[in-house]
Design an enzyme around this catalytic site. Sequence first.
Site, PDB file in Angstrom:
ATOM      1  N   ARG A  83     110.561  20.607  91.078  1.00 37.96           N
ATOM      2  CA  ARG A  83     109.470  21.385  90.493  1.00 37.96           C
ATOM      3  C   ARG A  83     108.758  20.611  89.382  1.00 37.96           C
ATOM      4  O   ARG A  83     107.721  21.017  88.916  1.00 37.96           O
ATOM      5  CB  ARG A  83     110.009  22.698  89.915  1.00 37.96           C
ATOM      6  N   ARG A 114     103.773  11.855  86.525  1.00 37.64           N
ATOM      7  CA  ARG A 114     102.397  11.426  86.845  1.00 37.64           C
ATOM      8  C   ARG A 114     102.062  10.110  86.152  1.00 37.64           C
ATOM      9  O   ARG A 114     102.304   9.978  84.957  1.00 37.64           O
ATOM     10  CB  ARG A 114     101.402  12.482  86.369  1.00 37.64           C
ATOM     11  N   ARG A 135     121.457  33.781  85.866  1.00 40.05           N
ATOM     12  CA  ARG A 135     121.182  33.570  84.452  1.00 40.05           C
ATOM     13  C   ARG A 135     120.299  34.724  83.997  1.00 40.05           C
ATOM     14  O   ARG A 135     119.446  35.220  84.749  1.00 40.05           O
ATOM     15  CB  ARG A 135     120.425  32.257  84.217  1.00 40.05           C
ATOM     16  N   ARG A 180     112.591  27.623  74.898  1.00 40.87           N
ATOM     17  CA  ARG A 180     111.146  27.489  74.685  1.00 40.87           C
ATOM     18  C   ARG A 180     110.615  28.645  73.847  1.00 40.87           C
ATOM     19  O   ARG A 180     111.274  29.680  73.707  1.00 40.87           O
ATOM     20  CB  ARG A 180     110.400  27.417  76.017  1.00 40.87           C
ATOM     21  N   GLU A 199     112.863  32.093  73.565  1.00 37.07           N
ATOM     22  CA  GLU A 199     113.620  32.386  74.793  1.00 37.07           C
ATOM     23  C   GLU A 199     114.987  31.707  74.794  1.00 37.07           C
ATOM     24  O   GLU A 199     115.083  30.499  74.610  1.00 37.07           O
ATOM     25  CB  GLU A 199     112.765  31.888  75.970  1.00 37.07           C
ATOM     26  N   TYR A 232     115.008  31.687  94.015  1.00 40.45           N
ATOM     27  CA  TYR A 232     113.879  31.662  93.101  1.00 40.45           C
ATOM     28  C   TYR A 232     112.596  31.577  93.920  1.00 40.45           C
ATOM     29  O   TYR A 232     112.454  30.714  94.773  1.00 40.45           O
ATOM     30  CB  TYR A 232     113.933  30.470  92.129  1.00 40.45           C
ATOM     31  N   ASP A 273     108.298  31.721  93.411  1.00 40.73           N
ATOM     32  CA  ASP A 273     107.099  31.952  92.613  1.00 40.73           C
ATOM     33  C   ASP A 273     106.340  33.139  93.196  1.00 40.73           C
ATOM     34  O   ASP A 273     106.584  33.544  94.338  1.00 40.73           O
ATOM     35  CB  ASP A 273     106.227  30.695  92.610  1.00 40.73           C
TER      36      ASP A 273
HETATM   37  C1  LIG Z   1     111.271  33.822  83.448  1.00 37.10           C
HETATM   38  C2  LIG Z   1     110.499  33.757  84.728  1.00 37.10           C
HETATM   39  C3  LIG Z   1     109.249  33.171  84.734  1.00 37.10           C
HETATM   40  C4  LIG Z   1     108.516  33.119  85.925  1.00 37.10           C
HETATM   41  N1  LIG Z   1     107.302  32.508  85.886  1.00 37.10           N
HETATM   42  C5  LIG Z   1     106.564  32.454  87.008  1.00 37.10           C
HETATM   43  C6  LIG Z   1     105.298  31.803  86.986  1.00 37.10           C
HETATM   44  O1  LIG Z   1     104.853  31.267  85.973  1.00 37.10           O
HETATM   45  N2  LIG Z   1     104.593  31.782  88.150  1.00 37.10           N
HETATM   46  C7  LIG Z   1     105.052  32.358  89.311  1.00 37.10           C
HETATM   47  O2  LIG Z   1     104.351  32.298  90.329  1.00 37.10           O
HETATM   48  N3  LIG Z   1     106.240  32.988  89.342  1.00 37.10           N
HETATM   49  C8  LIG Z   1     107.015  33.054  88.229  1.00 37.10           C
HETATM   50  N4  LIG Z   1     108.227  33.686  88.251  1.00 37.10           N
HETATM   51  C9  LIG Z   1     108.667  34.353  89.507  1.00 37.10           C
HETATM   52  C10 LIG Z   1     108.231  35.833  89.605  1.00 37.10           C
HETATM   53  O3  LIG Z   1     108.799  36.560  88.554  1.00 37.10           O
HETATM   54  C11 LIG Z   1     108.681  36.379  90.979  1.00 37.10           C
HETATM   55  O4  LIG Z   1     107.976  35.705  91.995  1.00 37.10           O
HETATM   56  C12 LIG Z   1     108.454  37.879  91.171  1.00 37.10           C
HETATM   57  O5  LIG Z   1     108.882  38.624  90.076  1.00 37.10           O
HETATM   58  C13 LIG Z   1     109.182  38.351  92.417  1.00 37.10           C
HETATM   59  O6  LIG Z   1     108.887  39.701  92.657  1.00 37.10           O
HETATM   60  P1  LIG Z   1     109.960  40.655  93.369  1.00 37.10           P
HETATM   61  O7  LIG Z   1     109.230  41.885  93.726  1.00 37.10           O
HETATM   62  O8  LIG Z   1     110.645  39.912  94.463  1.00 37.10           O
HETATM   63  O9  LIG Z   1     111.086  40.900  92.272  1.00 37.10           O
HETATM   64  P2  LIG Z   1     111.083  41.662  90.866  1.00 37.10           P
HETATM   65  O10 LIG Z   1     109.891  41.310  90.069  1.00 37.10           O
HETATM   66  O11 LIG Z   1     112.416  41.421  90.281  1.00 37.10           O
HETATM   67  O12 LIG Z   1     110.984  43.204  91.262  1.00 37.10           O
HETATM   68  C14 LIG Z   1     112.090  43.923  91.746  1.00 37.10           C
HETATM   69  C15 LIG Z   1     112.004  45.333  91.186  1.00 37.10           C
HETATM   70  O13 LIG Z   1     112.980  46.150  91.832  1.00 37.10           O
HETATM   71  C16 LIG Z   1     113.544  47.029  90.882  1.00 37.10           C
HETATM   72  N5  LIG Z   1     114.851  47.430  91.406  1.00 37.10           N
HETATM   73  C17 LIG Z   1     115.891  46.618  91.714  1.00 37.10           C
HETATM   74  N6  LIG Z   1     116.899  47.345  92.237  1.00 37.10           N
HETATM   75  C18 LIG Z   1     116.486  48.637  92.253  1.00 37.10           C
HETATM   76  C19 LIG Z   1     117.083  49.867  92.708  1.00 37.10           C
HETATM   77  N7  LIG Z   1     118.311  49.886  93.252  1.00 37.10           N
HETATM   78  N8  LIG Z   1     116.394  51.018  92.578  1.00 37.10           N
HETATM   79  C20 LIG Z   1     115.136  51.005  92.033  1.00 37.10           C
HETATM   80  N9  LIG Z   1     114.518  49.865  91.601  1.00 37.10           N
HETATM   81  C21 LIG Z   1     115.187  48.704  91.724  1.00 37.10           C
HETATM   82  C22 LIG Z   1     113.601  46.218  89.611  1.00 37.10           C
HETATM   83  O14 LIG Z   1     113.645  47.071  88.477  1.00 37.10           O
HETATM   84  C23 LIG Z   1     112.299  45.414  89.695  1.00 37.10           C
HETATM   85  O15 LIG Z   1     111.241  46.061  89.036  1.00 37.10           O
HETATM   86  C24 LIG Z   1     109.024  33.698  87.109  1.00 37.10           C
HETATM   87  C25 LIG Z   1     110.294  34.280  87.110  1.00 37.10           C
HETATM   88  C26 LIG Z   1     111.033  34.293  85.940  1.00 37.10           C
HETATM   89  C27 LIG Z   1     112.416  34.870  85.978  1.00 37.10           C
END
Ligand SMILES: Cc1cc2nc3c(=O)[nH]c(=O)nc-3n(C[C@H](O)[C@H](O)[C@H](O)COP(=O)(O)OP(=O)(O)OC[C@H]3O[C@@H](n4cnc5c(N)ncnc54)[C@H](O)[C@@H]3O)c2cc1C
Length: 369
Positions: A171, A175, A247, A277, A298, A346, A348
């Site tokens: 990731r 450059r 984590r 950070r 963080e 993981y 994005d």
């Molecule tokens: C610190 C961090 C920084 C990031 N930065 C970037 C970035 O700069 N650019 C980028 O493109 N991506 C980034 N990402 C990735 C991004 O967060 C994910 O792509 C995205 O959140 C994935 O969405 P999701 O719906 O799969 O999961 P989530 O966002 O985790 O959504 C899942 C949801 O399900 C709910 N849930 C879980 N279990 C239950 C249950 N049993 N009953 C009811 N609700 C439930 C949770 O509360 C949550 O709201 C980052 C991730 C992290 C951790």
Amino acid sequence: MNICMAGAGISCAVIARELAEQGHSIEIFERRPHVAGNCHTERDTDSGVMVHVYGPHIFHTDDEEVWAYVNRFMEFKPYVNRVKATTRGQVFSLPINLHTMNQFFSKTFSPAEAKPFIEQQADLSITDPQSFEEQAMRFVGRDLYEAFFRGYTLKQWGIDPKELPASILKRLPVRFNYNDNYFFHKHQGMPAEGYTLMVERMLDHPNIKVNLGADFTRDMVERYDHVFYSGPVDGFYGYNLGRLPYRTLDFVRSEADGDVQGCAVMNYCEESVPYTRITEHKHFAPWEEHERSVCYTEYSRACGEDDIPYYPVHLVQGDTLVDQYQAKAKAESKVTFVGRLGTYRYMDMDVTIRAALDTVRAWSKATGS
Ligand SMILES: Cc1cc2nc3c(=O)[nH]c(=O)nc-3n(C[C@H](O)[C@H](O)[C@H](O)COP(=O)(O)OP(=O)(O)OC[C@H]3O[C@@H](n4cnc5c(N)ncnc54)[C@H](O)[C@@H]3O)c2cc1C
């Protein structure tokens, strides 16, 4: 059909919208008091700053369909992620670029001069890097690895970089020019009014019902024709094979007048600094003006039972527990596991949306709906 979504993050929001438009009836259960999952953004009432509540999120993609999809629900403002890093008493630019190299080695290299110099630093005897450390040594050599990667990675993962897979470092490119854009992708931007409003708009459809502050549990599967589950895959099975390692992050919030650090994200690479950070949220919206500022410092640590799981931990030697849970998940006929927690990887945001669109298409084809 009556379809249920466990979670209202980006994964389930996209799937819900697509299926609602096909005429299905969707019920969503989200345990948090808001939609958008970890991408949730909230305007701070005192300062007016749009805060990325679960850590900084920058949208970037090469996928034209995904880019058009998000722009359908929200205007995206141009934003280029330029990360700074503090190490050894100086501030450098990341990813490692010609400026970083020249500053670090006190040189005035041109691109043509820097390449052989870095190749001398790099350990070219490593032909097929397996671990994070081997990958870094192969790309940039010991000096840059120790200054920029070793301490940061140890803090981020709590694991020696020798035991982490090489894929994590892919990731972070190197450059040989002064391009300090953190990402390579064609499209990059920030939703003008935050990710949460974008997801709310996706879910604003007469066939979608959203229950906030409501847990989805396994016994509810029988009530629906199908369930898309974006919670943790081990949680679905009551952790009966054990807990998958994650984590978690702690954000320590601070407020101040003016401009605190002059950029959105400052990494702290040294092991002796306990945090990884500091994010200053107002810099993610350079089109807005705010006198006050909100910062998040963080910290990363192992995820406990009551913590929010952020990053799945993958080791070089693989993990049979993940394979076992994934085999169980695959065998389910009424439940499709989606998203970063459901598939334990993981992803994005753009990858998440691509996966969600592909999931809907495959499911619709399989069910003939
Ligand atoms: C610190 C961090 C920084 C990031 N930065 C970037 C970035 O700069 N650019 C980028 O493109 N991506 C980034 N990402 C990735 C991004 O967060 C994910 O792509 C995205 O959140 C994935 O969405 P999701 O719906 O799969 O999961 P989530 O966002 O985790 O959504 C899942 C949801 O399900 C709910 N849930 C879980 N279990 C239950 C249950 N049993 N009953 C009811 N609700 C439930 C949770 O509360 C949550 O709201 C980052 C991730 C992290 C951790």
